[in-house]
Structure formats: structure tokens, C-alpha cells
Design an enzyme around this catalytic site. Structure first.
Site, PDB file in Angstrom:
ATOM      1  N   ASP A  96       0.836  -1.213   0.000  1.00  0.00           N
ATOM      2  CA  ASP A  96       0.000   0.000   0.000  1.00  0.00           C
ATOM      3  C   ASP A  96       0.871   1.264   0.000  1.00  0.00           C
ATOM      4  O   ASP A  96       0.386   2.345  -0.303  1.00  0.00           O
ATOM      5  CB  ASP A  96      -0.910   0.007   1.234  1.00  0.00           C
TER       6      ASP A  96
ATOM      7  N   TYR B 141      11.146   3.433   0.569  1.00  0.00           N
ATOM      8  CA  TYR B 141      10.712   2.034   0.465  1.00  0.00           C
ATOM      9  C   TYR B 141       9.593   1.922  -0.580  1.00  0.00           C
ATOM     10  O   TYR B 141       9.643   1.059  -1.469  1.00  0.00           O
ATOM     11  CB  TYR B 141      10.248   1.542   1.841  1.00  0.00           C
TER      12      TYR B 141
END
Ligand SMILES: NC(=O)c1ccc[n+]([C@@H]2O[C@H](COP(=O)([O-])OP(=O)(O)OC[C@H]3O[C@@H](n4cnc5c(N)ncnc54)[C@H](OP(=O)(O)O)[C@@H]3O)[C@@H](O)[C@H]2O)c1
Length: 268
Positions: A74, A99
């Protein structure tokens, strides 16, 4: 059964050698650089694993004529979507941390390499083994009298067993509607509420001492600064995966009960 310890996905020749004499129909890539905060500094390493490693795996999949199931996140979204609305697979991606950028780059590598892939974007994973939010909370409940947990980041906890079942379902049905899919447990919560639920349920199940009281306090993100920014709202829409796989997804509270019951049985 081989483990990740035996092969480095960033080293293509090693990966090729590793797969030389085995027939591969499916590749499930659960590996990744996953330290969200450290990634802000270890930029090159994070890209090497989450982008270049994924490219290597995709190339092997093409050579072996295998299909790929890849776990994504997500964190490819910015978390700024209106609350009450969920992110669909077609929504604009815009990671707000390193990330997330590396995971999105990995998705791109797959899409540019071939078509026979499933990218499963998931969130807030927990389960047996490894470090995760549930295991961290259980440890803190034993050690601390008071815990402060952020209450303004919203998402959906996901039990690894439920994610694994979806993967098995895809493989067993030899599902061929390739593409990106979102999967988490149903429902939405914040880290503070999630922590309270872990506390409540683990106390009930005797995982933590019934005499031990821990005060869990909700705080705002700004009171708990971290190197990497996190999305504030990351509800993923599961409509596509539910429709295509005729799935019933259980809510996060039931999945959590299941996991904690499993832990409590293990301790007996
Ligand atoms: N945790 C979450 O909430 C979450 C949410 C969404 C998506 N995901 C994704 O789900 C996947 C699994 O996450 P996780 O939380 O289970 O992470 P994890 O526990 O850190 O597992 C990652 C695994 O990747 C392996 N790995 C790292 N670098 C490697 C390399 N160069 N070659 C081969 N293996 C390597 C690690 O092996 P070592 O232990 O030997 O380093 C570890 O076993 C990741 O792709 C992650 O991005 C996780």
C-alpha cells in the site's frame, strides 16, 4: 524446500544457477528489502533488492515460462485519498517514502518484462515468525506499563495465512487474469486501535498475564517522528480480487482472533 538464505535475488547469475535444474511453473516472490526507515539511508541497497532483484526474478520467470506472484505494498500510494474512500488498482501511485519508491520500481520492472504476473499489494502484515506489529506489541505488553501508539495512520491489518490462502487459490485455479490486485483483511483501523485490540484479545486468551495492566495511549504521528513518512490513509479496495476469485475476505478482528488463538494454543 529451499530458503532465501540459499540465493541472493540481486545476483542474476546465482539466481540462474539456482533455478537451472528445476522446473518452475510458479514463482512466488516474498523477498524484499523491508526496513522502511532504514531504506531512507540505504537507498542503493533498497533499490538493488526491491527493483533489480525483482527484475532478475522476472527474467527468470520469462526464461522458465513460469508465472510470477509478487508481493507489493500500500506504500505505493501517498495516503492522501479522502478518508472513507479506498485505493483501487488503477489509482495513481505516488510513494511518499523511499521504500514505497523501490517497491513501485519493482512493480514497473515486472510490468515491463512480461505479462504473466500477479502483483498482490497488501498492508500491515502479521503472522507467525518474523518481526511484525503484533509480535512487537506482545513483547511490549510484557515489558512496559505504558505504550504510546499513533492513532492518525489508518489501514487494514492482514494475516499472512489469509494472504497465503489467496496465493494458493490463484495457483490451484490456475488463474490467468493477470495483473495487479489488492488484498488485505476487511475493515479499517489505526495503529492505536489495533494495539488495543491485540491487548484485549491476548489478555482474554491468556497470552499476557491477566494481572498485568498496560496503558495504551493514542498519539499523533508528529509526536513520534520516524525517518520515513507513512501514508495516513491506506485503505485498499478489494473489489477486484473478490470479484475475480469469488473470495470472501474475513475482517481483521476475526483474523487477529484466529492468529492469537493459534499462539495461545502453541504456548500450552
Ligand atoms: N510487512 C508488511 O506489513 C508488508 C506490507 C506490504 C507488503 N509487504 C511485502 O511483503 C514481502 C514480505 O515482507 P515481510 O514483512 O515478510 O518482510 P521480511 O520478514 O523482512 O522478509 C523479507 C525476506 O526477504 C529476504 N531477502 C532480503 N534480501 C534478499 C535478497 N537479496 N535475496 C534473497 N532474499 C532476500 C529476507 O531474507 P533475510 O531474512 O535472510 O534477510 C527475508 O526473508 C516484502 O516484499 C514486502 O515488501 C510487507
Amino acid at each position: 524446500m529451499r530458503s532465501d538464505k540459499e540465493v541472493d535475488i540481486t545476483n542474476y547469475p546465482t539466481l540462474k544457477e539456482f533455478t537451472k535444474n528445476i522446473k518452475l511453473e510458479w514463482i512466488i516472490n516474498c523477498s524484499g528489502y523491508t526496513d522502511v526507515d532504514k531504506a531512507e539511508k540505504e537507498i542503493e541497497k533498497a533499490f538493488q533488492i526491491n527493483r533489480d532483484g525483482v527484475r532478475n526474478i522476472s527474467k527468470i520467470a520469462v526464461e522458465k515460462r513460469a508465472k510470477l506472484i509478487h508481493i507489493s505494498t500500500d506504500y505505493v500510494f501517498n495516503g492522501e485519498k479522502n478518508t472513507h474512500l479506498s485505493y483501487t488498482e488503477d489509482d495513481k501511485t505516488e510513494p511518499i517514502n523511499l521504500y514505497g519508491e523501490t517497491k513501485l520500481a519493482g512493480e514497473k520492472e515486472i510490468k515491463e518484462t512480461f505479462k504473466k504476473y500477479f502483483i498482490l499489494r497488501t498492508a500491515w502484515l502479521y503472522g507467525i515468525g518474523g518481526k511484525n506489529f503484533v509480535s512487537t506489541m506482545l513483547k511490549l505488553f510484557k515489558e512496559k506499563e505504558e505504550i504510546r501508539v499513533v492513532s492518525d495512520q489508518w489501514g487494514s491489518p492482514t494475516y499472512t495465512v489469509d494472504l497465503a490462502e489467496v496465493i494458493v487459490e490463484i495457483i490451484n485455479n490456475d488463474f490467468t487474469k493477470f495483473g495487479i490486485y489488492h488484498f488485505t483483511n476487511e475493515g479499517i483501523t489505526n495503529w492505536y486501535e489495533f494495539a488495543r485490540e491485540i491487548y484485549r484479545k491476548s489478555k482474554k486468551l491468556g497470552i499476557i498475564d491477566s494481572n498485568k495492566e498496560v496503558e495504551i495511549r493514542g498519539i499523533e504521528t508528529k509526536e513520534y517522528p520516524t525517518p520515513a513518512q507513512r501514508p495516513k490513509w491506506s485503505l485498499l479496495s478489494k473489489e477486484k480480487i473478490k470479484r475475480e476469485l469469488s473470495l470472501d475476505i474475513r475482517n481483521w478482528e476475526d483474523a487477529l482472533t484466529d492468529f492469537l488463538s493459534f499462539l495461545s494454543l502453541q504456548r500450552k
